[in-house]
Design a protein around this motif. Structure first.
Motif, PDB file in Angstrom:
ATOM      1  N   SER A   1       0.844  -1.195   0.000  1.00 20.89           N
ATOM      2  CA  SER A   1       0.000   0.000   0.000  1.00 20.89           C
ATOM      3  C   SER A   1       0.880   1.246   0.000  1.00 20.89           C
ATOM      4  CB  SER A   1      -0.929   0.002   1.218  1.00 20.89           C
ATOM      5  OG  SER A   1      -0.183   0.045   2.413  1.00 20.89           O
ATOM      6  N   GLN A   2       0.274   2.365  -0.388  1.00 19.80           N
ATOM      7  CA  GLN A   2       0.920   3.672  -0.349  1.00 19.80           C
ATOM      8  C   GLN A   2      -0.191   4.701  -0.209  1.00 19.80           C
ATOM      9  OE1 GLN A   2       3.076   3.309  -4.044  1.00 19.80           O
ATOM     10  NE2 GLN A   2       1.424   4.139  -5.277  1.00 19.80           N
ATOM     11  N   PRO A   3       0.104   5.899   0.317  1.00 16.67           N
ATOM     12  CA  PRO A   3      -0.962   6.855   0.618  1.00 16.67           C
ATOM     13  C   PRO A   3      -1.624   7.489  -0.599  1.00 16.67           C
ATOM     14  CG  PRO A   3       1.158   7.828   1.075  1.00 16.67           C
ATOM     15  CD  PRO A   3       1.411   6.385   0.745  1.00 16.67           C
ATOM     16  N   SER A   4      -0.955   7.466  -1.751  1.00 21.76           N
ATOM     17  CA  SER A   4      -1.525   8.036  -2.971  1.00 21.76           C
ATOM     18  C   SER A   4      -0.904   7.332  -4.169  1.00 21.76           C
ATOM     19  CB  SER A   4      -1.244   9.541  -3.047  1.00 21.76           C
ATOM     20  OG  SER A   4       0.153   9.769  -3.144  1.00 21.76           O
ATOM     21  N   THR A   5      -1.552   7.465  -5.307  1.00 18.82           N
ATOM     22  CA  THR A   5      -1.027   6.872  -6.540  1.00 18.82           C
ATOM     23  C   THR A   5      -1.168   7.889  -7.663  1.00 18.82           C
ATOM     24  OG1 THR A   5      -1.654   4.642  -5.858  1.00 18.82           O
ATOM     25  CG2 THR A   5      -1.265   4.972  -8.201  1.00 18.82           C
ATOM     26  N   SER A   6      -0.131   7.985  -8.480  1.00 17.71           N
ATOM     27  CA  SER A   6      -0.153   8.882  -9.628  1.00 17.71           C
ATOM     28  C   SER A   6       0.385   8.138 -10.842  1.00 17.71           C
ATOM     29  CB  SER A   6       0.706  10.111  -9.318  1.00 17.71           C
ATOM     30  OG  SER A   6       0.512  11.109 -10.277  1.00 17.71           O
ATOM     31  N   PHE A   7      -0.083   8.498 -12.016  1.00 16.96           N
ATOM     32  CA  PHE A   7       0.372   7.912 -13.279  1.00 16.96           C
ATOM     33  C   PHE A   7       0.221   6.389 -13.325  1.00 16.96           C
ATOM     34  CE2 PHE A   7       2.928  11.799 -12.625  1.00 16.96           C
ATOM     35  CZ  PHE A   7       2.453  12.555 -13.679  1.00 16.96           C
ATOM     36  N   GLY A   8      -0.732   5.852 -12.572  1.00 14.70           N
ATOM     37  CA  GLY A   8      -0.977   4.411 -12.585  1.00 14.70           C
ATOM     38  C   GLY A   8       0.059   3.587 -11.828  1.00 14.70           C
ATOM     39  N   GLY A   9       0.936   4.249 -11.069  1.00 14.74           N
ATOM     40  CA  GLY A   9       2.008   3.550 -10.349  1.00 14.74           C
ATOM     41  C   GLY A   9       1.521   2.909  -9.061  1.00 14.74           C
ATOM     42  N   LEU A  10       0.731   1.870  -9.170  1.00 15.79           N
ATOM     43  CA  LEU A  10       0.150   1.182  -8.006  1.00 15.79           C
ATOM     44  C   LEU A  10       1.213   0.569  -7.096  1.00 15.79           C
ATOM     45  CD1 LEU A  10      -2.700  -0.699  -9.907  1.00 15.79           C
ATOM     46  CD2 LEU A  10      -2.920   1.370  -8.495  1.00 15.79           C
ATOM     47  N   ALA A  11       0.918   0.505  -5.820  1.00 16.62           N
ATOM     48  CA  ALA A  11       1.846  -0.050  -4.823  1.00 16.62           C
ATOM     49  C   ALA A  11       2.214  -1.498  -5.124  1.00 16.62           C
ATOM     50  CB  ALA A  11       1.222   0.063  -3.435  1.00 16.62           C
ATOM     51  N   GLU A  12       1.266  -2.274  -5.652  1.00 19.09           N
ATOM     52  CA  GLU A  12       1.493  -3.701  -5.932  1.00 19.09           C
ATOM     53  C   GLU A  12       2.616  -3.935  -6.936  1.00 19.09           C
ATOM     54  OE1 GLU A  12      -1.793  -2.321  -6.589  1.00 19.09           O
ATOM     55  OE2 GLU A  12      -2.244  -2.653  -4.476  1.00 19.09           O
ATOM     56  N   ARG A  13       2.927  -2.923  -7.720  1.00 20.64           N
ATOM     57  CA  ARG A  13       3.983  -3.078  -8.725  1.00 20.64           C
ATOM     58  C   ARG A  13       5.338  -3.402  -8.096  1.00 20.64           C
ATOM     59  NH1 ARG A  13       3.305   1.601 -13.333  1.00 20.64           N
ATOM     60  NH2 ARG A  13       1.393   0.789 -14.293  1.00 20.64           N
ATOM     61  N   ALA A  14       5.556  -2.981  -6.865  1.00 25.20           N
ATOM     62  CA  ALA A  14       6.859  -3.215  -6.216  1.00 25.20           C
ATOM     63  C   ALA A  14       6.983  -4.616  -5.636  1.00 25.20           C
ATOM     64  CB  ALA A  14       7.109  -2.170  -5.135  1.00 25.20           C
ATOM     65  N   ILE A  15       5.939  -5.438  -5.778  1.00 26.37           N
ATOM     66  CA  ILE A  15       6.039  -6.842  -5.339  1.00 26.37           C
ATOM     67  C   ILE A  15       5.528  -7.778  -6.436  1.00 26.37           C
ATOM     68  CG2 ILE A  15       6.047  -6.440  -2.843  1.00 26.37           C
ATOM     69  CD1 ILE A  15       3.025  -7.129  -2.854  1.00 26.37           C
ATOM     70  N   ASP A  16       5.854  -7.428  -7.678  1.00 27.01           N
ATOM     71  CA  ASP A  16       5.429  -8.257  -8.806  1.00 27.01           C
ATOM     72  C   ASP A  16       6.544  -9.156  -9.335  1.00 27.01           C
ATOM     73  OD1 ASP A  16       7.054  -6.440 -10.119  1.00 27.01           O
ATOM     74  OD2 ASP A  16       5.465  -5.631 -11.411  1.00 27.01           O
ATOM     75  N   GLY A  17       7.724  -9.097  -8.708  1.00 29.43           N
ATOM     76  CA  GLY A  17       8.841  -9.939  -9.123  1.00 29.43           C
ATOM     77  C   GLY A  17       9.676  -9.346 -10.245  1.00 29.43           C
ATOM     78  N   ASN A  18       9.338  -8.160 -10.722  1.00 27.97           N
ATOM     79  CA  ASN A  18      10.033  -7.519 -11.833  1.00 27.97           C
ATOM     80  C   ASN A  18      10.898  -6.381 -11.291  1.00 27.97           C
ATOM     81  OD1 ASN A  18      10.846  -6.195 -14.152  1.00 27.97           O
ATOM     82  ND2 ASN A  18       8.811  -6.138 -15.075  1.00 27.97           N
ATOM     83  N   THR A  19      12.212  -6.497 -11.435  1.00 28.67           N
ATOM     84  CA  THR A  19      13.126  -5.484 -10.908  1.00 28.67           C
ATOM     85  C   THR A  19      13.462  -4.390 -11.924  1.00 28.67           C
ATOM     86  OG1 THR A  19      15.052  -6.821 -11.504  1.00 28.67           O
ATOM     87  CG2 THR A  19      14.182  -7.090  -9.258  1.00 28.67           C
ATOM     88  N   SER A  20      12.890  -4.455 -13.116  1.00 30.58           N
ATOM     89  CA  SER A  20      13.144  -3.414 -14.112  1.00 30.58           C
ATOM     90  C   SER A  20      12.642  -2.083 -13.579  1.00 30.58           C
ATOM     91  CB  SER A  20      12.432  -3.735 -15.424  1.00 30.58           C
ATOM     92  OG  SER A  20      12.526  -2.612 -16.301  1.00 30.58           O
ATOM     93  N   GLY A  21      13.462  -1.086 -13.652  1.00 26.16           N
ATOM     94  CA  GLY A  21      13.092   0.226 -13.140  1.00 26.16           C
ATOM     95  C   GLY A  21      12.564   1.169 -14.196  1.00 26.16           C
ATOM     96  N   ILE A  22      12.217   0.658 -15.366  1.00 29.21           N
ATOM     97  CA  ILE A  22      11.728   1.509 -16.446  1.00 29.21           C
ATOM     98  C   ILE A  22      10.225   1.698 -16.276  1.00 29.21           C
ATOM     99  CG2 ILE A  22      11.526   1.778 -18.950  1.00 29.21           C
ATOM    100  CD1 ILE A  22      14.073  -0.018 -19.127  1.00 29.21           C
ATOM    101  N   PHE A  23       9.805   2.909 -15.966  1.00 23.40           N
ATOM    102  CA  PHE A  23       8.414   3.192 -15.634  1.00 23.40           C
ATOM    103  C   PHE A  23       7.449   2.779 -16.740  1.00 23.40           C
ATOM    104  CE2 PHE A  23       4.602   5.673 -14.930  1.00 23.40           C
ATOM    105  CZ  PHE A  23       4.384   5.456 -13.580  1.00 23.40           C
ATOM    106  N   SER A  24       7.815   3.018 -17.977  1.00 22.63           N
ATOM    107  CA  SER A  24       6.918   2.724 -19.103  1.00 22.63           C
ATOM    108  C   SER A  24       6.656   1.230 -19.282  1.00 22.63           C
ATOM    109  CB  SER A  24       7.479   3.316 -20.398  1.00 22.63           C
ATOM    110  OG  SER A  24       8.721   2.716 -20.727  1.00 22.63           O
ATOM    111  N   GLU A  25       7.433   0.378 -18.615  1.00 30.65           N
ATOM    112  CA  GLU A  25       7.206  -1.073 -18.702  1.00 30.65           C
ATOM    113  C   GLU A  25       6.122  -1.541 -17.734  1.00 30.65           C
ATOM    114  OE1 GLU A  25      10.961  -3.120 -18.355  1.00 30.65           O
ATOM    115  OE2 GLU A  25      11.686  -2.301 -20.257  1.00 30.65           O
ATOM    116  N   GLY A  26       5.583  -0.622 -16.924  1.00 33.36           N
ATOM    117  CA  GLY A  26       4.436  -0.945 -16.088  1.00 33.36           C
ATOM    118  C   GLY A  26       4.727  -1.696 -14.805  1.00 33.36           C
ATOM    119  N   SER A  27       5.940  -1.566 -14.266  1.00 32.03           N
ATOM    120  CA  SER A  27       6.267  -2.289 -13.038  1.00 32.03           C
ATOM    121  C   SER A  27       6.897  -1.394 -11.977  1.00 32.03           C
ATOM    122  CB  SER A  27       7.206  -3.458 -13.367  1.00 32.03           C
ATOM    123  OG  SER A  27       7.449  -4.214 -12.209  1.00 32.03           O
ATOM    124  N   VAL A  28       6.601  -0.092 -12.005  1.00 34.99           N
ATOM    125  CA  VAL A  28       7.184   0.855 -11.053  1.00 34.99           C
ATOM    126  C   VAL A  28       6.058   1.595 -10.340  1.00 34.99           C
ATOM    127  CG1 VAL A  28       8.655   2.914 -10.833  1.00 34.99           C
ATOM    128  CG2 VAL A  28       9.277   1.111 -12.446  1.00 34.99           C
TER     129      VAL A  28
END
Length: 176
Positions: free
Chosen positions: A25-52
């Protein structure tokens, strides 16, 4: 006297942030950057790939001191935490503090006092070894200040069940 075998089997830790009961969880979300993205197993830090992840600026409805929180929904022996940074805009986690809380919400480990890892310098990832492990339920990444954005690629929490074993086991037990 009782003697332990010279080579005890090691207890291997696994990334417990990927367990099905773990929630982010996180207190707010912007640009579709949901908190769950940080526990999806993907360490790529490129925002446009949808995992940040991405929190909102205070001026856009976000809160001061943004944070990201992992609830393991149970107590685990946490032995190491690795925080993966966003690839572009890596400054967005600069100076973060990592904390671990127990079942009662008490802070039991804090990177600013229990670690020598410098989060003021930008890096691809930051790794926090936790000597002998701590029994924790929540892992929190927090930035302090106004109009800050927290953006993470992945948070890996390595641990075991609720058994914490000291890193150094004596080779011989006391005799009776």
């Amino acid at each position: 006297p009782s003697v332990l075998p010279s080579s005890l089997p090691s207890i291997s830790s696994v990334n417990i942030s990927l367990l099905p009961d773990a929630t982010a969880s996180q207190p707010s979300t912007s640009f579709g950057g949901l908190a769950e993205r940080a526990i999806d197993g993907n360490t790529s830090g490129i925002f446009s790939e949808g995992s940040v992840t991405h929190t909102a600026y205070t001026s856009d409805g976000g809160t001061s001191n943004p944070y990201w929180k992992l609830d393991l929904n149970g107590e685990y022996c946490i032995m190491r935490v690795k925080v993966w940074n966003r690839a572009e805009a890596a400054f967005k986690i600069q100076g973060f503090v990592l904390t671990i809380n127990d079942l009662n919400e008490n802070e039991i480990w804090n990177s600013s006092t229990d670690s020598s890892v410098d989060t003021l310098n930008t890096a691809v990832s930051y790794e926090f070894p936790i000597n002998n492990g701590v029994l924790g339920k929540k892992v929190i990444v927090k930035l302090f200040g106004n109009d800050k954005v927290l953006s993470l690629a992945e948070v890996e929490v390595f641990g075991t069940s609720t058994i914490c074993v000291p890193s150094e086991v004596p080779s011989q037990l006391p005799s009776e």
